[in-house]
Design a protein around this motif. Structure first.
Motif, PDB file in Angstrom:
ATOM      1  N   THR A 276      19.886  28.888  40.998  1.00 42.47           N
ATOM      2  CA  THR A 276      20.022  28.048  42.199  1.00 42.47           C
ATOM      3  C   THR A 276      18.731  28.027  42.993  1.00 42.47           C
ATOM      4  O   THR A 276      18.283  26.970  43.454  1.00 42.47           O
ATOM      5  CB  THR A 276      21.185  28.557  43.068  1.00 42.47           C
TER       6      THR A 276
ATOM      7  N   PRO B   4      23.052  33.382  38.304  1.00 45.46           N
ATOM      8  CA  PRO B   4      23.283  32.073  38.929  1.00 45.46           C
ATOM      9  C   PRO B   4      22.513  31.870  40.237  1.00 45.46           C
ATOM     10  O   PRO B   4      22.077  30.758  40.524  1.00 45.46           O
ATOM     11  CB  PRO B   4      24.792  32.052  39.184  1.00 45.46           C
ATOM     12  N   LEU B   5      22.329  32.922  41.014  1.00 49.49           N
ATOM     13  CA  LEU B   5      21.570  32.779  42.264  1.00 49.49           C
ATOM     14  C   LEU B   5      20.092  32.500  41.997  1.00 49.49           C
ATOM     15  O   LEU B   5      19.452  31.741  42.727  1.00 49.49           O
ATOM     16  CB  LEU B   5      21.723  34.030  43.137  1.00 49.49           C
TER      17      LEU B   5
ATOM     18  N   VAL C 111      16.291  25.697  41.367  1.00 47.55           N
ATOM     19  CA  VAL C 111      16.630  24.278  41.351  1.00 47.55           C
ATOM     20  C   VAL C 111      16.545  23.636  42.737  1.00 47.55           C
ATOM     21  O   VAL C 111      16.150  22.472  42.858  1.00 47.55           O
ATOM     22  CB  VAL C 111      18.046  24.098  40.751  1.00 47.55           C
ATOM     23  N   LEU C 112      16.892  24.371  43.780  1.00 44.86           N
ATOM     24  CA  LEU C 112      16.956  23.783  45.119  1.00 44.86           C
ATOM     25  C   LEU C 112      15.640  23.156  45.599  1.00 44.86           C
ATOM     26  O   LEU C 112      15.669  22.051  46.143  1.00 44.86           O
ATOM     27  CB  LEU C 112      17.474  24.802  46.121  1.00 44.86           C
TER      28      LEU C 112
END
Length: 68
Positions: free
Chosen positions: A35, A31-32, A38-39
């Motif tokens: 993230t 998940p990191l 996507v950020l």
């Protein structure tokens, strides 16, 4: 019995194909890492379209959904 063996063989070949290209199976990304991918895109879209209010609204909705 033969159908099970053929399905297992197909799965094994699929795993080998992913491994040959250095790619893990789909759906196993941390998940990191997701993230972090996507950020930057989200920040670019926010700046490009001036979506500060939309970002605040979405962040607030996600926070409520997560119970924070």
């Amino acid at each position: 019995m033969a159908a099970t063996a053929s399905r297992t063989m197909i799965r094994t070949q699929g795993r080998k194909a992913f491994a040959a290209f250095g790619v893990r199976r789909p759906g196993t990304r941390h998940p990191l890492v997701a993230t972090a991918m996507v950020l930057p895109v989200a920040a670019l879209l926010m700046v490009a379209f001036g979506g500060w209010q939309a970002v605040v609204t979405q962040a607030s909705s996600v926070g409520v959904m997560l119970g924070r």
